[in-house]
Design a protein around this motif. Sequence first.
Motif, PDB file in Angstrom:
ATOM      1  N   THR A  29       0.815  -1.221   0.000  1.00 36.27           N
ATOM      2  CA  THR A  29       0.000   0.000   0.000  1.00 36.27           C
ATOM      3  C   THR A  29       0.843   1.263   0.000  1.00 36.27           C
ATOM      4  O   THR A  29       0.370   2.316  -0.409  1.00 36.27           O
ATOM      5  N   GLY A  30       2.077   1.183   0.489  1.00 36.97           N
ATOM      6  CA  GLY A  30       2.917   2.368   0.594  1.00 36.97           C
ATOM      7  C   GLY A  30       2.609   3.227   1.810  1.00 36.97           C
ATOM      8  O   GLY A  30       3.150   4.327   1.950  1.00 36.97           O
ATOM      9  N   ALA A  31       1.760   2.732   2.703  1.00 35.09           N
ATOM     10  CA  ALA A  31       1.402   3.485   3.914  1.00 35.09           C
ATOM     11  C   ALA A  31       2.524   3.399   4.938  1.00 35.09           C
ATOM     12  O   ALA A  31       3.253   2.410   4.999  1.00 35.09           O
ATOM     13  N   SER A  32       2.645   4.432   5.748  1.00 35.61           N
ATOM     14  CA  SER A  32       3.605   4.390   6.848  1.00 35.61           C
ATOM     15  C   SER A  32       3.087   3.417   7.915  1.00 35.61           C
ATOM     16  O   SER A  32       1.893   3.086   7.930  1.00 35.61           O
ATOM     17  N   SER A  33       3.957   2.966   8.785  1.00 37.92           N
ATOM     18  CA  SER A  33       3.554   2.043   9.852  1.00 37.92           C
ATOM     19  C   SER A  33       2.448   2.643  10.711  1.00 37.92           C
ATOM     20  O   SER A  33       1.472   1.970  11.057  1.00 37.92           O
ATOM     21  N   ARG A  34       2.604   3.891  11.050  1.00 37.89           N
ATOM     22  CA  ARG A  34       1.615   4.570  11.903  1.00 37.89           C
ATOM     23  C   ARG A  34       0.249   4.653  11.211  1.00 37.89           C
ATOM     24  O   ARG A  34      -0.786   4.346  11.806  1.00 37.89           O
ATOM     25  N   THR A  35       0.261   5.053   9.957  1.00 37.31           N
ATOM     26  CA  THR A  35      -0.989   5.163   9.199  1.00 37.31           C
ATOM     27  C   THR A  35      -1.642   3.805   9.030  1.00 37.31           C
ATOM     28  O   THR A  35      -2.844   3.641   9.269  1.00 37.31           O
ATOM     29  N   LEU A  36      -0.859   2.810   8.637  1.00 39.22           N
ATOM     30  CA  LEU A  36      -1.398   1.478   8.410  1.00 39.22           C
ATOM     31  C   LEU A  36      -1.963   0.893   9.698  1.00 39.22           C
ATOM     32  O   LEU A  36      -3.038   0.292   9.695  1.00 39.22           O
ATOM     33  N   SER A  37      -1.278   1.089  10.792  1.00 35.21           N
ATOM     34  CA  SER A  37      -1.755   0.597  12.080  1.00 35.21           C
ATOM     35  C   SER A  37      -3.121   1.199  12.422  1.00 35.21           C
ATOM     36  O   SER A  37      -4.047   0.495  12.838  1.00 35.21           O
ATOM     37  N   ARG A  38      -3.248   2.493  12.222  1.00 32.91           N
ATOM     38  CA  ARG A  38      -4.521   3.179  12.490  1.00 32.91           C
ATOM     39  C   ARG A  38      -5.621   2.658  11.567  1.00 32.91           C
ATOM     40  O   ARG A  38      -6.746   2.393  11.992  1.00 32.91           O
ATOM     41  N   VAL A  39      -5.290   2.487  10.293  1.00 28.59           N
ATOM     42  CA  VAL A  39      -6.281   2.055   9.306  1.00 28.59           C
ATOM     43  C   VAL A  39      -6.768   0.638   9.592  1.00 28.59           C
ATOM     44  O   VAL A  39      -7.977   0.384   9.586  1.00 28.59           O
ATOM     45  N   VAL A  40      -5.865  -0.308   9.853  1.00 31.10           N
ATOM     46  CA  VAL A  40      -6.319  -1.682  10.102  1.00 31.10           C
ATOM     47  C   VAL A  40      -7.090  -1.764  11.420  1.00 31.10           C
ATOM     48  O   VAL A  40      -8.034  -2.550  11.535  1.00 31.10           O
ATOM     49  N   ASP A  41      -6.721  -0.944  12.398  1.00 29.37           N
ATOM     50  CA  ASP A  41      -7.501  -0.896  13.646  1.00 29.37           C
ATOM     51  C   ASP A  41      -8.906  -0.386  13.374  1.00 29.37           C
ATOM     52  O   ASP A  41      -9.892  -0.957  13.857  1.00 29.37           O
ATOM     53  N   ASP A  42      -9.015   0.705  12.595  1.00 30.02           N
ATOM     54  CA  ASP A  42     -10.326   1.260  12.245  1.00 30.02           C
ATOM     55  C   ASP A  42     -11.165   0.244  11.469  1.00 30.02           C
ATOM     56  O   ASP A  42     -12.344   0.040  11.766  1.00 30.02           O
ATOM     57  N   LEU A  43     -10.564  -0.393  10.474  1.00 29.30           N
ATOM     58  CA  LEU A  43     -11.289  -1.375   9.669  1.00 29.30           C
ATOM     59  C   LEU A  43     -11.706  -2.581  10.511  1.00 29.30           C
ATOM     60  O   LEU A  43     -12.771  -3.159  10.283  1.00 29.30           O
ATOM     61  N   GLY A  44     -10.886  -2.934  11.493  1.00 30.55           N
ATOM     62  CA  GLY A  44     -11.250  -4.014  12.400  1.00 30.55           C
ATOM     63  C   GLY A  44     -12.435  -3.636  13.276  1.00 30.55           C
ATOM     64  O   GLY A  44     -13.369  -4.423  13.453  1.00 30.55           O
ATOM     65  N   GLU A  45     -12.409  -2.430  13.808  1.00 31.40           N
ATOM     66  CA  GLU A  45     -13.511  -1.953  14.656  1.00 31.40           C
ATOM     67  C   GLU A  45     -14.824  -1.872  13.880  1.00 31.40           C
ATOM     68  O   GLU A  45     -15.892  -2.097  14.443  1.00 31.40           O
ATOM     69  N   MET A  46     -14.741  -1.571  12.587  1.00 28.55           N
ATOM     70  CA  MET A  46     -15.939  -1.466  11.755  1.00 28.55           C
ATOM     71  C   MET A  46     -16.389  -2.819  11.214  1.00 28.55           C
ATOM     72  O   MET A  46     -17.419  -2.913  10.542  1.00 28.55           O
ATOM     73  N   GLY A  47     -15.606  -3.866  11.449  1.00 28.52           N
ATOM     74  CA  GLY A  47     -16.001  -5.205  11.039  1.00 28.52           C
ATOM     75  C   GLY A  47     -15.611  -5.611   9.641  1.00 28.52           C
ATOM     76  O   GLY A  47     -16.097  -6.609   9.122  1.00 28.52           O
ATOM     77  N   PHE A  48     -14.689  -4.881   9.002  1.00 33.34           N
ATOM     78  CA  PHE A  48     -14.247  -5.215   7.648  1.00 33.34           C
ATOM     79  C   PHE A  48     -13.031  -6.152   7.630  1.00 33.34           C
ATOM     80  O   PHE A  48     -12.830  -6.874   6.666  1.00 33.34           O
ATOM     81  N   VAL A  49     -12.212  -6.084   8.676  1.00 32.37           N
ATOM     82  CA  VAL A  49     -10.937  -6.806   8.694  1.00 32.37           C
ATOM     83  C   VAL A  49     -10.790  -7.580  10.008  1.00 32.37           C
ATOM     84  O   VAL A  49     -11.132  -7.077  11.075  1.00 32.37           O
ATOM     85  N   ASP A  50     -10.276  -8.813   9.887  1.00 29.00           N
ATOM     86  CA  ASP A  50      -9.919  -9.627  11.049  1.00 29.00           C
ATOM     87  C   ASP A  50      -8.423  -9.544  11.272  1.00 29.00           C
ATOM     88  O   ASP A  50      -7.647  -9.448  10.317  1.00 29.00           O
ATOM     89  N   ARG A  51      -8.035  -9.617  12.520  1.00 24.97           N
ATOM     90  CA  ARG A  51      -6.615  -9.591  12.906  1.00 24.97           C
ATOM     91  C   ARG A  51      -6.304 -10.906  13.607  1.00 24.97           C
ATOM     92  O   ARG A  51      -7.043 -11.334  14.479  1.00 24.97           O
ATOM     93  N   ARG A  52      -5.206 -11.546  13.186  1.00 24.57           N
ATOM     94  CA  ARG A  52      -4.785 -12.809  13.800  1.00 24.57           C
ATOM     95  C   ARG A  52      -3.332 -12.670  14.213  1.00 24.57           C
ATOM     96  O   ARG A  52      -2.489 -12.285  13.407  1.00 24.57           O
ATOM     97  N   LEU A  53      -3.061 -12.970  15.466  1.00 23.65           N
ATOM     98  CA  LEU A  53      -1.700 -12.879  15.992  1.00 23.65           C
ATOM     99  C   LEU A  53      -1.127 -14.283  16.107  1.00 23.65           C
ATOM    100  O   LEU A  53      -1.715 -15.159  16.734  1.00 23.65           O
ATOM    101  N   GLU A  54       0.023 -14.491  15.485  1.00 24.98           N
ATOM    102  CA  GLU A  54       0.734 -15.760  15.577  1.00 24.98           C
ATOM    103  C   GLU A  54       1.903 -15.542  16.515  1.00 24.98           C
ATOM    104  O   GLU A  54       2.818 -14.774  16.201  1.00 24.98           O
ATOM    105  N   GLU A  55       1.859 -16.181  17.669  1.00 24.97           N
ATOM    106  CA  GLU A  55       2.836 -15.894  18.711  1.00 24.97           C
ATOM    107  C   GLU A  55       4.097 -16.741  18.637  1.00 24.97           C
ATOM    108  O   GLU A  55       5.047 -16.494  19.359  1.00 24.97           O
ATOM    109  N   ASP A  56       4.117 -17.757  17.776  1.00 27.96           N
ATOM    110  CA  ASP A  56       5.337 -18.540  17.599  1.00 27.96           C
ATOM    111  C   ASP A  56       6.395 -17.659  16.957  1.00 27.96           C
ATOM    112  O   ASP A  56       6.088 -16.764  16.171  1.00 27.96           O
TER     113      ASP A  56
END
Length: 112
Positions: A48-75
């Motif tokens: 996307t070419g987004a900065s880390s800060r911008t991308l972090s905000r965007v995926v958080d917003d999209l997650g809160e709105m129900g468009f995107v799921d976030r999965r954390l792999e802890e291994d």
Amino acid sequence: MAIRTENEDDETCYVIDSLEQIGSQWRLAVLHDLQEGEKRFNELKRSTGASSRTLSRVVDDLGEMGFVDRRLEEDAPVATYYSLTEKGESLCPVFDAIGDWAKEWIAEESTA
């Protein structure tokens, strides 16, 4: 929340409301990119070419709105993956339609 006038019909209001949710450059870029499937944060950042800060905000917003799921792999190595929800996937035909429109009208304007 969209600002509505008394003369607007309900359909117009829905269009405005939906554009307020997904209409930013970065939200559209992320949603479009995730159509290809699940991606790690850094893959989204590169594509996307987004900065880390911008991308972090965007995926958080999209997650809160129900468009995107976030999965954390802890291994090791720890990684965060993002994918479209059913709501996000329902936008795929919309992106296809916009792409078809752009091919016809934007390409036409470029050659004129």
